[in-house]
Design an enzyme around this catalytic site. Structure first.
Site, PDB file in Angstrom:
ATOM      1  N   SER A  51      30.601  48.146  41.618  1.00 34.83           N
ATOM      2  CA  SER A  51      30.600  47.127  42.665  1.00 34.83           C
ATOM      3  C   SER A  51      30.124  47.657  44.022  1.00 34.83           C
ATOM      4  O   SER A  51      29.015  48.142  44.136  1.00 34.83           O
ATOM      5  CB  SER A  51      32.013  46.554  42.746  1.00 34.83           C
ATOM      6  OG  SER A  51      32.080  45.505  43.654  1.00 34.83           O
ATOM      7  N   ASP A 274      27.544  41.861  47.330  1.00 38.26           N
ATOM      8  CA  ASP A 274      27.915  43.263  47.105  1.00 38.26           C
ATOM      9  C   ASP A 274      27.042  43.828  45.981  1.00 38.26           C
ATOM     10  O   ASP A 274      26.162  43.137  45.451  1.00 38.26           O
ATOM     11  CB  ASP A 274      29.418  43.420  46.839  1.00 38.26           C
ATOM     12  CG  ASP A 274      29.818  42.892  45.478  1.00 38.26           C
ATOM     13  OD1 ASP A 274      29.089  42.049  44.929  1.00 38.26           O
ATOM     14  OD2 ASP A 274      30.867  43.322  44.951  1.00 38.26           O
ATOM     15  N   ARG A 494      50.744  46.096  52.110  1.00 40.40           N
ATOM     16  CA  ARG A 494      50.764  46.187  50.642  1.00 40.40           C
ATOM     17  C   ARG A 494      49.953  47.402  50.173  1.00 40.40           C
ATOM     18  O   ARG A 494      48.999  47.821  50.849  1.00 40.40           O
ATOM     19  CB  ARG A 494      50.249  44.904  49.962  1.00 40.40           C
ATOM     20  CG  ARG A 494      48.791  44.655  50.038  1.00 40.40           C
ATOM     21  CD  ARG A 494      48.334  43.517  49.133  1.00 40.40           C
ATOM     22  NE  ARG A 494      47.770  43.996  47.880  1.00 40.40           N
ATOM     23  CZ  ARG A 494      46.563  44.540  47.736  1.00 40.40           C
ATOM     24  NH1 ARG A 494      45.771  44.712  48.798  1.00 40.40           N
ATOM     25  NH2 ARG A 494      46.133  44.932  46.555  1.00 40.40           N
TER      26      ARG A 494
HETATM   27  C1  16G Z   1      39.364  44.439  43.441  1.00 42.71           C
HETATM   28  C2  16G Z   1      39.443  42.995  43.000  1.00 42.71           C
HETATM   29  C3  16G Z   1      39.465  42.054  44.182  1.00 42.71           C
HETATM   30  C4  16G Z   1      40.524  42.448  45.190  1.00 42.71           C
HETATM   31  C5  16G Z   1      40.425  43.913  45.550  1.00 42.71           C
HETATM   32  C6  16G Z   1      41.633  44.335  46.351  1.00 42.71           C
HETATM   33  C7  16G Z   1      38.389  41.990  41.035  1.00 42.71           C
HETATM   34  C8  16G Z   1      37.117  41.707  40.310  1.00 42.71           C
HETATM   35  N1  16G Z   1      38.283  42.666  42.175  1.00 42.71           N
HETATM   36  O1  16G Z   1      38.132  44.708  44.028  1.00 42.71           O
HETATM   37  O2  16G Z   1      39.714  40.770  43.707  1.00 42.71           O
HETATM   38  O3  16G Z   1      40.408  41.691  46.363  1.00 42.71           O
HETATM   39  O4  16G Z   1      40.405  44.684  44.360  1.00 42.71           O
HETATM   40  O5  16G Z   1      41.512  45.689  46.684  1.00 42.71           O
HETATM   41  O6  16G Z   1      39.456  41.621  40.616  1.00 42.71           O
HETATM   42  P1  16G Z   1      42.752  46.499  47.222  1.00 42.71           P
HETATM   43  O7  16G Z   1      43.851  46.400  46.188  1.00 42.71           O
HETATM   44  O8  16G Z   1      42.230  47.889  47.399  1.00 42.71           O
HETATM   45  O9  16G Z   1      43.179  45.884  48.518  1.00 42.71           O
HETATM   46 MG    MG Z   2      31.760  43.391  43.148  1.00 40.11          MG
END
Ligand code: 16G
Ligand code: MG
Length: 528
Positions: A51, A274, A494
């Site tokens: 990604s 992205d 979080r």
């Molecule tokens: C991942 C998730 C996205 C979420 C992000 C949070 C998918 C395809 N992607 O990229 O939805 O917003 O994680 O990231 O599910 P964090 O836990 O590091 O804040």
């Molecule tokens: Mg992506």
């Protein structure tokens, strides 16, 4: 992820430095085969991508037979397979999964798997590793080569919903994706966009990723209704991937990507994807060159406004829901509930949680503020749209046609930056809005997002859809005290699911208050 690190299958599948991923990729191949056998040979997808991560990372994730994210009960099974450290441990893990499969005839089922990858230099080797694993399980497989993540989701949904498709001999070609999206868009524009509006121009920053390859092919099919100019479309020079550009860069820095600064005309609408094109955010600069972001919340509210108007005009009994996360700006939630009278539901961060909640509605709009999301239509909703009574009015028919058009324009499997972009362009044209009209729908509360390093992020446990901490004990009470004096204040902490850190989000009625609260919370976190 170092060689000794334990692999954990999370929201993004397995992700890490590309040279540590061979085993995880091969094991995902085995997991995909077992899942396909459990589902009597339905086709499962495996996508190789990291990604928006830097070019030296890579990742692998499994797409389930319905085209959505892998069923959550399989996540620990993938983890178990990936961490088996010898052939005998792997055999034992497979045996254990076979008992979970609960399909007595599964061993006679031939697995069916399709794969694709993004443009990273490590992707061809990892695809080969995956194919070897699929061959070792005697699977039927097909390698689509370079696709965006949402394209692979879309194709898997198509394969499993149509009995004429069989992997590998008879499969839907990616052309069918282009054709479905472009004809939905063009038909909608022909029916609903007043001729005098003329064509729209949009600039898209492709993050130098795989989206560029597919947009190049799609662009001419959208004429004369949309003219697209692509920037950051260099997929040959791989070190440019996601570098100072793309949706993540634009959303987090709230500034123009490389390739656009300086040259951009005021009020020109732009979008950034992205690296694997499953996220999109929009933006423009005004006549004073001030940057304005139109993020996932803005997309969600724009879609919800038009959908609710159409549902009303159709006179059909259809339940519309909007799904957000704790990161949605409070002003968007207030606008949805107070102005549009639409229930906004808040769920845990991560596409799989939003998607699940959205599918409970006839029409579910789900977007994360970071630009992941789509609009999903239930089977029963599509049936209702197909069975309007003979005496329905012109207004009803027109509303139903718009809803039907959106149901094929929007990727029904997963959030898709290409289909989301076409939806936004169409909706703005129907409303006769420019970028500033869209921005002014509601005014975001000033906000900030920061990252803090802590000794152990797993000690941070949330409740109430990420909005309150239950652990470390007493910390939430201190955050509550910090917020108490400020108007419209909201703050939460979080643990990140993708990085070794905790995230802090703060919003309030003034930027000064936001900054003060953020500073106090960051100071507080230095002792954890
Ligand atoms: C991942 C998730 C996205 C979420 C992000 C949070 C998918 C395809 N992607 O990229 O939805 O917003 O994680 O990231 O599910 P964090 O836990 O590091 O804040
Ligand atoms: Mg992506």
């Amino acid at each position: 992820m170092t060689k000794n690190t334990i692999y954990t299958y999370g929201t993004a599948g397995f992700r890490g430095k590309a040279d540590t991923l061979e085993k995880a990729v091969a094991r995902c191949g085995i997991a995909a085969c077992l899942r396909s056998q459990q589902l009597n040979g339905q086709t499962i997808g495996v996508m190789i991508t990291a990604s928006h991560n830097p070019v030296n990372d890579n990742g692998v994730k499994i797409i389930d037979a319905n085209g959505g994210m892998l069923d959550q009960t399989w996540e620990p099974l993938c983890t178990r397979l990936a961490n088996a450290s010898s052939e005998s441990e792997l055999e034992a893990a497979i045996k254990e999964i076979e008992t979970v499969i609960a399909n007595p005839s599964y061993s006679s089922v031939k697995p069916s798997v399709v794969l694709a990858s993004d443009t990273r230099p490590s992707s061809p080797h990892l695809s080969k590793t995956l194919i070897n694993a699929l061959q070792s399980r005697n699977a039927d497989f097909y390698d689509y080569g370079l696709l965006t993540t949402p394209q692979l989701h879309w194709l898997i949904q198509a394969i499993n919903e149509n009995s004429e498709y069989h992997v590998p001999s008879s499969i839907p070609h990616i052309e069918s994706y282009y054709k479905t999206l472009s004809s939905s868009f063009v038909d909608l524009c022909k029916q609903f966009v007043p001729f005098e509006t003329g064509k729209t121009k949009l600039i898209i920053d492709c993050a130098n990723g795989v989206g560029a390859i597919h947009l190049e092919k799609l662009c001419s099919m959208l004429l004369p209704f949309l003219e697209i100019e692509l920037v950051n479309k260099n997929t040959e020079q791989t070190d440019l991937l996601n570098k100072n550009c793309g949706a993540d860069f634009v959303k987090t820095t709230q500034s123009l990507p490389a390739g656009l600064s300086g040259t951009l005309s005021p009020m020109q609408l732009c979008a950034s994807f992205d690296g694997d094109a499953d996220r999109v955010v929009f933006y423009f600069v005004d006549s004073a060159k001030k940057f304005h972001l139109l993020d996932g919340d803005k997309i969600s509210v724009l879609a919800a406004k038009q959908l609710s108007a159409c549902i009303k005009a159709s006179q059909l009994d259809l339940k519309l829901g909007v799904i957000q996360t704790a990161y949605a700006n409070g002003a968007s939630t207030v606008y949805l509930e107070d102005e549009l009278n639409i229930r906004a539901e808040c769920v845990l961060t991560g596409v799989k949680h939003l998607e699940k909640a959205a599918r409970e509605y006839d029409i579910g709009v789900y977007f994360e503020a970071n630009g992941h999301g789509t609009v999903v239509f239930s089977k029963s909703c599509l049936q209702k749209l197909d069975t309007l009574p003979a005496n329905a009015t012109g207004e009803q028919r027109s509303a139903v046609n718009l809803l039907k058009g959106l149901s094929t324009l929007c990727n029904q499997a997963i959030g898709d930056s290409i289909s989301d972009t076409l939806m936004v362009v169409f909706l703005l044209q129907v409303l006769g809005w420019n970028a500033a009209d869209w921005l002014n729908m509601y005014h975001d509360l000033p906000n900030a997002l920061a990252k803090a390093t802590v000794r152990n992020r797993f000690e941070f446990v949330c409740t109430d859809a990420d909005r309150r901490l239950v652990k470390p004990s007493g910390l939430q009470q201190i955050v509550d005290e910090i917020m108490r004096p400020y108007e419209s204040a909201r703050a939460f902490i979080r643990a990140s699911g993708t990085e070794d850190a905790v995230r802090v989000y703060v919003e309030a009625s003034s930027q000064k208050d936001v900054d003060k609260m953020m500073q106090a919370i960051m100071e507080l976190l230095t002792v954890y």
